[in-house]
Every structure is written in structure tokens, then in C-alpha cells.
Design a protein around this motif. Structure first.
Motif, mmCIF file in Angstrom:
data_model
loop_
_atom_site.group_PDB
_atom_site.id
_atom_site.type_symbol
_atom_site.label_atom_id
_atom_site.label_comp_id
_atom_site.label_asym_id
_atom_site.label_seq_id
_atom_site.Cartn_x
_atom_site.Cartn_y
_atom_site.Cartn_z
ATOM 1 N N SER A 194 -11.498 36.584 8.927
ATOM 2 C CA SER A 194 -11.206 35.374 9.829
ATOM 3 C C SER A 194 -10.443 34.275 8.959
ATOM 4 C CB SER A 194 -12.750 35.190 10.206
ATOM 5 O OG SER A 194 -13.497 34.714 9.164
ATOM 6 N N GLU A 195 -10.639 34.142 7.866
ATOM 7 C CA GLU A 195 -9.954 33.128 6.831
ATOM 8 C C GLU A 195 -9.699 33.695 5.619
ATOM 9 O OE1 GLU A 195 -12.792 29.894 6.018
ATOM 10 O OE2 GLU A 195 -12.953 29.374 8.329
ATOM 11 N N LYS A 196 -8.316 33.642 5.544
ATOM 12 C CA LYS A 196 -7.824 34.305 4.283
ATOM 13 C C LYS A 196 -7.847 33.384 2.944
ATOM 14 C CE LYS A 196 -3.453 36.463 3.161
ATOM 15 N NZ LYS A 196 -1.803 36.547 3.688
ATOM 16 N N PRO A 197 -8.398 34.119 2.113
ATOM 17 C CA PRO A 197 -8.820 33.251 0.883
ATOM 18 C C PRO A 197 -7.566 33.030 0.013
ATOM 19 C CG PRO A 197 -9.526 35.659 0.592
ATOM 20 C CD PRO A 197 -9.080 35.432 2.061
ATOM 21 N N ALA A 198 -7.678 32.160 -0.879
ATOM 22 C CA ALA A 198 -6.430 31.792 -1.560
ATOM 23 C C ALA A 198 -6.452 32.914 -2.775
ATOM 24 C CB ALA A 198 -6.770 30.336 -2.233
ATOM 25 N N GLY A 199 -7.210 33.458 -3.310
ATOM 26 C CA GLY A 199 -7.063 34.414 -4.378
ATOM 27 C C GLY A 199 -8.223 35.350 -4.391
ATOM 28 N N LEU A 200 -7.740 36.635 -4.872
ATOM 29 C CA LEU A 200 -8.781 37.687 -4.845
ATOM 30 C C LEU A 200 -10.087 37.456 -5.535
ATOM 31 C CD1 LEU A 200 -6.193 40.749 -5.810
ATOM 32 C CD2 LEU A 200 -7.133 40.226 -3.729
ATOM 33 N N GLU A 201 -10.273 36.173 -6.506
ATOM 34 C CA GLU A 201 -11.247 36.012 -7.180
ATOM 35 C C GLU A 201 -12.297 35.295 -6.190
ATOM 36 O OE1 GLU A 201 -11.990 37.100 -10.131
ATOM 37 O OE2 GLU A 201 -10.178 38.187 -10.312
ATOM 38 N N TYR A 202 -11.757 34.700 -5.177
ATOM 39 C CA TYR A 202 -12.669 33.816 -4.338
ATOM 40 C C TYR A 202 -13.523 34.908 -3.602
ATOM 41 C CZ TYR A 202 -13.913 31.865 0.178
ATOM 42 O OH TYR A 202 -14.837 31.059 1.254
ATOM 43 N N VAL A 203 -14.916 34.424 -3.568
ATOM 44 C CA VAL A 203 -16.090 35.352 -3.015
ATOM 45 C C VAL A 203 -16.645 34.415 -1.830
ATOM 46 C CG1 VAL A 203 -18.087 36.658 -3.431
ATOM 47 C CG2 VAL A 203 -16.246 36.841 -5.025
ATOM 48 N N GLN A 204 -16.754 34.855 -0.650
ATOM 49 C CA GLN A 204 -17.255 33.899 0.186
ATOM 50 C C GLN A 204 -18.685 34.205 0.046
ATOM 51 O OE1 GLN A 204 -15.915 34.921 4.412
ATOM 52 N NE2 GLN A 204 -17.167 33.359 5.157
ATOM 53 N N PRO A 205 -19.383 32.992 0.130
ATOM 54 C CA PRO A 205 -21.022 33.303 0.039
ATOM 55 C C PRO A 205 -21.745 33.727 1.125
ATOM 56 C CG PRO A 205 -20.326 30.791 0.605
ATOM 57 C CD PRO A 205 -18.956 31.636 0.074
ATOM 58 N N VAL A 206 -22.669 34.474 0.846
ATOM 59 C CA VAL A 206 -23.275 35.313 1.948
ATOM 60 C C VAL A 206 -24.742 35.062 1.929
ATOM 61 C CG1 VAL A 206 -23.831 37.480 2.874
ATOM 62 C CG2 VAL A 206 -21.605 37.231 1.685
ATOM 63 N N GLN A 207 -25.265 34.672 2.929
ATOM 64 C CA GLN A 207 -26.682 34.272 3.348
ATOM 65 C C GLN A 207 -27.575 35.632 3.606
ATOM 66 O OE1 GLN A 207 -27.329 31.394 6.271
ATOM 67 N NE2 GLN A 207 -26.063 29.719 5.264
ATOM 68 N N GLU A 208 -28.105 36.018 2.316
ATOM 69 C CA GLU A 208 -28.929 37.379 2.432
ATOM 70 C C GLU A 208 -30.534 36.937 2.413
ATOM 71 O OE1 GLU A 208 -27.431 39.756 -0.714
ATOM 72 O OE2 GLU A 208 -25.504 39.502 0.139
ATOM 73 N N LYS A 209 -31.059 35.773 2.863
ATOM 74 C CA LYS A 209 -32.253 35.655 2.849
ATOM 75 C C LYS A 209 -33.190 36.440 3.620
ATOM 76 C CE LYS A 209 -31.952 31.116 0.581
ATOM 77 N NZ LYS A 209 -32.344 29.611 0.771
ATOM 78 N N LYS A 210 -32.558 36.415 5.057
ATOM 79 C CA LYS A 210 -33.052 37.308 6.076
ATOM 80 C C LYS A 210 -32.833 38.572 5.998
ATOM 81 C CE LYS A 210 -32.431 33.572 9.910
ATOM 82 N NZ LYS A 210 -31.792 33.395 11.070
ATOM 83 N N THR A 211 -33.658 39.417 6.286
ATOM 84 C CA THR A 211 -33.656 40.712 6.277
ATOM 85 C C THR A 211 -33.098 41.445 7.789
ATOM 86 O OG1 THR A 211 -35.720 41.171 7.590
ATOM 87 C CG2 THR A 211 -35.831 41.092 5.245
ATOM 88 N N GLU A 212 -32.725 42.617 7.712
ATOM 89 C CA GLU A 212 -31.980 43.184 8.747
ATOM 90 C C GLU A 212 -32.731 43.027 10.062
ATOM 91 O OE1 GLU A 212 -30.981 47.251 8.278
ATOM 92 O OE2 GLU A 212 -30.341 47.635 10.209
ATOM 93 N N GLU A 250 -34.616 40.849 10.888
ATOM 94 C CA GLU A 250 -34.786 39.299 11.212
ATOM 95 C C GLU A 250 -33.415 38.815 11.774
ATOM 96 O OE1 GLU A 250 -35.889 37.643 7.796
ATOM 97 O OE2 GLU A 250 -38.220 37.880 8.096
ATOM 98 N N LEU A 251 -32.215 39.606 11.727
ATOM 99 C CA LEU A 251 -31.358 39.191 12.108
ATOM 100 C C LEU A 251 -30.779 39.654 13.466
ATOM 101 C CD1 LEU A 251 -28.760 40.210 8.903
ATOM 102 C CD2 LEU A 251 -29.645 37.776 9.674
ATOM 103 N N SER A 252 -30.130 38.615 14.198
ATOM 104 C CA SER A 252 -29.810 39.107 15.639
ATOM 105 C C SER A 252 -28.425 39.921 15.505
ATOM 106 C CB SER A 252 -29.406 37.592 16.389
ATOM 107 O OG SER A 252 -28.203 37.052 15.742
ATOM 108 N N PRO A 253 -28.109 40.525 16.602
ATOM 109 C CA PRO A 253 -27.038 41.457 16.364
ATOM 110 C C PRO A 253 -25.484 40.585 16.215
ATOM 111 C CG PRO A 253 -28.131 42.152 18.508
ATOM 112 C CD PRO A 253 -28.549 40.650 17.873
ATOM 113 N N GLU A 254 -25.369 39.366 16.548
ATOM 114 C CA GLU A 254 -24.291 38.593 16.185
ATOM 115 C C GLU A 254 -24.419 38.641 14.727
ATOM 116 O OE1 GLU A 254 -24.949 38.324 20.511
ATOM 117 O OE2 GLU A 254 -26.208 37.791 18.625
ATOM 118 N N GLU A 255 -25.694 38.005 14.170
ATOM 119 C CA GLU A 255 -25.683 37.896 12.732
ATOM 120 C C GLU A 255 -25.531 39.088 11.751
ATOM 121 O OE1 GLU A 255 -29.697 36.066 12.935
ATOM 122 O OE2 GLU A 255 -28.869 34.015 12.457
ATOM 123 N N THR A 256 -26.117 40.406 12.471
ATOM 124 C CA THR A 256 -25.868 41.577 11.788
ATOM 125 C C THR A 256 -24.360 41.846 11.528
ATOM 126 O OG1 THR A 256 -27.955 42.235 12.465
ATOM 127 C CG2 THR A 256 -26.509 43.883 11.599
#
Length: 207
Positions: free
Chosen positions: A128-146, A148-154
Motif C-alpha cells: 500500500s505504501e512503497k518503502p524508500a529502501g529494502l532495509e525498511y521494515v514496517q512495524p507489525v503489531q503482533e500483541k493480539k492473537t489470531e 482476537e483479530l477481526s477479519p479486517e485486522e487479520t
């Protein structure tokens, strides 16, 4: 094999044995030679991944993802030679992942005619958003379990993991990429893109 025949003749005068004619012949056989190149030098080359060329006018069994395709994959497309295939991969490695099929037209010397020939045989999984370089890693919130996630969040989590894995794959960090795609399989065990790229990563690590 008979190699040489030698003949010898001599005349001997002897007071007791009288005169004698002496005749002799010798045969020489060729010796077996060892091969100049031992057989161990002729080892069978390692098996390479076979890429089936796309036949124009026929529906391909699987679309080529231009964000994960290698040189051989592009070369198999109609109207795309090896030189253009290398140019596409180099452009992607230098500028980042494609966001749409039409981004191929930004590749130097890639013509609209070539694009028209392959547009029905390719697909693109774009972030959805093109990163500036390959080393960029978008943070992912993984506190919720599968659970607990809604279909959209999954779906959002799957996309984040997928594009993070793609960046690692492009950076040739294949072991780390496998870890990210395996996280997707924990959510969706039949996710086709993850299964395919994991197989490619394993092939690269097995070289």
C-alpha cells in the motif's frame, strides 16, 4: 594392438660349427593408456529449476508475479528476451517493488508493445505504501492473537507480513524471509504466494 615388428639378421663364421645364418624377429604390442581426463572431472551438473515458456494465446497455469519473478521467469514470457529480463530485475532491485503492472513501462527501453504482449500473463502484489529502501521494515503489531483479530485486522496483518517477507527476499535474506512467510501460514495454511516464495527461498539456500 600390434605397435612394432623388429627383424634382425646376422651371418656367423665358426671353425667348429661352420657358417651359420641367424635370423630373429621381435613383436612389440602397444600399452594401454590412461585417459587424459579422469572420469571424476565429468560430473553431472546440478539440476536447475525448469521454467516453462509461456505460449502466446494460451492461458498460463500460473501468472508471473513481477515482484518476485527472476530473470528466467521474465525470459519465459512472450516478447521478453534475456536482456530485457535482466533489465527489469535490475530496475526492481534498484528502485524497489512494483506497485502496478504499468510500472514496467518505467523500465529503461521497455516498450508499450512488449507490455501489451505480457500484461495478461503477469500479476503484481504491491504494498500500500512503497518503502524508500529494502532495509525498511514496517512495524507489525503482533500483541493480539489470531483469535482476537477481526477479519479486517487479520488480512492487514497478512499483508504486512507478506510485504516484509518480500523485502527480505529481495535483499537475498532467504532464511529470514521464510520465517515471515511461515507466520502467514500459521494464519492461512494454504496461502499460495507464501508457499511459492518459501519454495524459492529453499531453492536459493540449497545452491
Amino acid at each position: 594392438m600390434l605397435n612394432r615388428i623388429d627383424f634382425d639378421y646376422a651371418f656367423q663364421a665358426h671353425e667348429v660349427l661352420n657358417n651359420q645364418h641367424v635370423f630373429s624377429a621381435s613383436l612389440r604390442w602397444g600399452e594401454k593408456r590412461e585417459s587424459a581426463a579422469p572420469t571424476e572431472y565429468y560430473k553431472k551438473p546440478a539440476a536447475r529449476r525448469r521454467v516453462v515458456p509461456v505460449v502466446p494465446g494460451e492461458k498460463p497455469a500460473e501468472l508471473t508475479d513481477i515482484n518476485t519473478a527472476e530473470v528466467a521467469d521474465f525470459d519465459a514470457l512472450p516478447g521478453i528476451g534475456k536482456v530485457t529480463a535482466v533489465r527489469i530485475v535490475d530496475y526492481r532491485n534498484n528502485t524497489g517493488l512494483f506497485t502496478a503492472k504499468e510500472d514496467l513501462l518505467k523500465v529503461p527501453r521497455f516498450t508499450k508493445k512488449q507490455f501489451e504482449k505480457i500484461k495478461d500473463y503477469i500479476t503484481v502484489t504491491a504494498p500500500s505504501e512503497k518503502p524508500a529502501g529494502l532495509e525498511y521494515v514496517q512495524p507489525v503489531q503482533e500483541k493480539k492473537t489470531e483469535k482476537e483479530l477481526s477479519p479486517e485486522e487479520t488480512e492487514k496483518l497478512k499483508k504486512q507480513l507478506y510485504f516484509r517477507g518480500l523485502k527480505l527476499y529481495q535483499a537475498k535474506k532467504f532464511a529470514q524471509a521464510i520465517t515471515e512467510f511461515e507466520k502467514i501460514l500459521e494464519i492461512d495454511p494454504s496461502h499460495p504466494q507464501s508457499l511459492r516464495i518459501i519454495e524459492k527461498c529453499k531453492q536459493e539456500l540449497g545452491r
